[in-house]
Motif scaffolding. Structure first.
Motif, PDB file in Angstrom:
ATOM      1  N   GLY A   1       0.789  -1.221   0.000  1.00  0.00           N
ATOM      2  CA  GLY A   1       0.000   0.000   0.000  1.00  0.00           C
ATOM      3  C   GLY A   1       0.821   1.271   0.000  1.00  0.00           C
ATOM      4  O   GLY A   1       0.274   2.362   0.098  1.00  0.00           O
TER       5      GLY A   1
ATOM      6  N   LEU B   1      -0.242   3.541  -2.999  1.00  0.00           N
ATOM      7  CA  LEU B   1      -1.664   3.641  -3.300  1.00  0.00           C
ATOM      8  C   LEU B   1      -2.099   5.097  -3.421  1.00  0.00           C
ATOM      9  O   LEU B   1      -1.642   5.962  -2.681  1.00  0.00           O
TER      10      LEU B   1
ATOM     11  N   ASP C   1      -8.743   2.312  -1.665  1.00  0.00           N
ATOM     12  CA  ASP C   1      -7.578   2.913  -2.317  1.00  0.00           C
ATOM     13  C   ASP C   1      -6.886   1.898  -3.234  1.00  0.00           C
ATOM     14  O   ASP C   1      -6.376   2.259  -4.299  1.00  0.00           O
ATOM     15  N   TRP C   2      -6.862   0.642  -2.813  1.00  0.00           N
ATOM     16  CA  TRP C   2      -6.240  -0.403  -3.638  1.00  0.00           C
ATOM     17  C   TRP C   2      -7.008  -0.582  -4.944  1.00  0.00           C
ATOM     18  O   TRP C   2      -6.412  -0.646  -6.017  1.00  0.00           O
TER      19      TRP C   2
ATOM     20  N   THR D   1      -6.426   2.452  -7.250  1.00  0.00           N
ATOM     21  CA  THR D   1      -5.089   2.444  -7.847  1.00  0.00           C
ATOM     22  C   THR D   1      -4.952   1.322  -8.866  1.00  0.00           C
ATOM     23  O   THR D   1      -4.361   1.511  -9.944  1.00  0.00           O
TER      24      THR D   1
END
Length: 247
Positions: free
Chosen positions: A27, A30, A124-125, A128
């Motif tokens: 992360g 990210l 967020d993952w 992205t």
């Protein structure tokens, strides 16, 4: 028994620590999704985008079409006409028409169900990941991903984003060429700002799908807090009244 319990606890704790470190490392790059579950327009757009670009391969087996209609402020007729492409009933779960066998034949593995992907990976993952596809002729499907290397799926949003080419950095000691950025070799139908919003909408919808009750839970949370404050005030007044007689 105590030694076995402590040993298992130590192994479990070590596993949690290693998992946390792995997630932290993954992360590190990210991008912030900036989703807002209170924005129903975004969730509605995300539902439409998901069904058009993702639903052909990925199921949402824990979500029903009827629940989407209720939560997102849509009529059952709208959902059936614009979001349900499988011919199922309004009360059915959202199941992709692609079978596991078809997925394995096309991509080498069956596309996973995405009902709880936002709870497993985080918003967020997802945000992205959907922005990190690039052309890679060495891959079976012609695409790769900087966040999830050697992903089996192609870029589902390439028509919107355009064809993204990698910009490589200096070769590492292991001989690898890290991807440090992207260039668009063939523009898509959306500019960068529009595409960011598209990915944000899809991410918001998947965040909602992971916990549909969150919409009502968050709205009820304010009233619960107010009730607890009122209850605390009444308890304090009751305590003062009792102790007045004691003294």
């Amino acid at each position: 028994m105590t030694k076995n319990f402590l040993s298992r606890a130590a192994v479990f704790a070590a596993g949690l620590l290693l998992g946390s470190v792995a997630l932290a490392n993954e992360g590190g790059n990210l991008q912030q999704a900036g989703t807002d579950l209170g924005d129903k327009a975004s969730l509605q757009r995300g539902a439409a985008l998901y069904m058009n670009y993702c639903g052909g391969c990925h199921s949402l087996k824990y979500v029903r079409y009827a629940r989407i209609a209720e939560d997102l402020g849509l009529s059952e007729e709208d959902v059936q006409a614009n979001l349900n492409f499988t011919g199922g009933k309004i009360g059915d779960h959202i199941i992709s028409p692609m079978s596991a066998e078809m997925g394995i034949a096309a991509f080498g593995k069956a596309p996973p169900d995405l009902s709880v992907i936002a709870r497993v990976r985080g918003s967020d993952w997802i945000y992205t990941y959907l922005k990190s596809f690039y052309l890679d002729e060495s891959r079976p499907v012609g695409w790769n991903n900087t966040l999830f290397a050697n992903a089996s799926m192609p870029n589902p949003l390439w028509e919107l984003q355009g064809l993204q080419q990698p910009v490589f950095g200096k070769k590492t000691e292991t001989g690898e060429l890290p991807v440090e950025g992207f260039t668009i070799s063939q523009p898509g139908t959306q500019d960068a700002h529009q595409f960011d919003q598209t990915v944000r909408d899809i991410t918001a919808f998947l965040e909602y799908a992971g916990e549909p009750a969150a919409l009502k839970r968050e709205s009820l949370g304010v009233w619960v807090i107010l009730f607890l404050v009122l209850l605390a005030g009444l308890a304090w007044m009751l305590k003062s009244e009792y102790w007045r007689d004691v003294h």
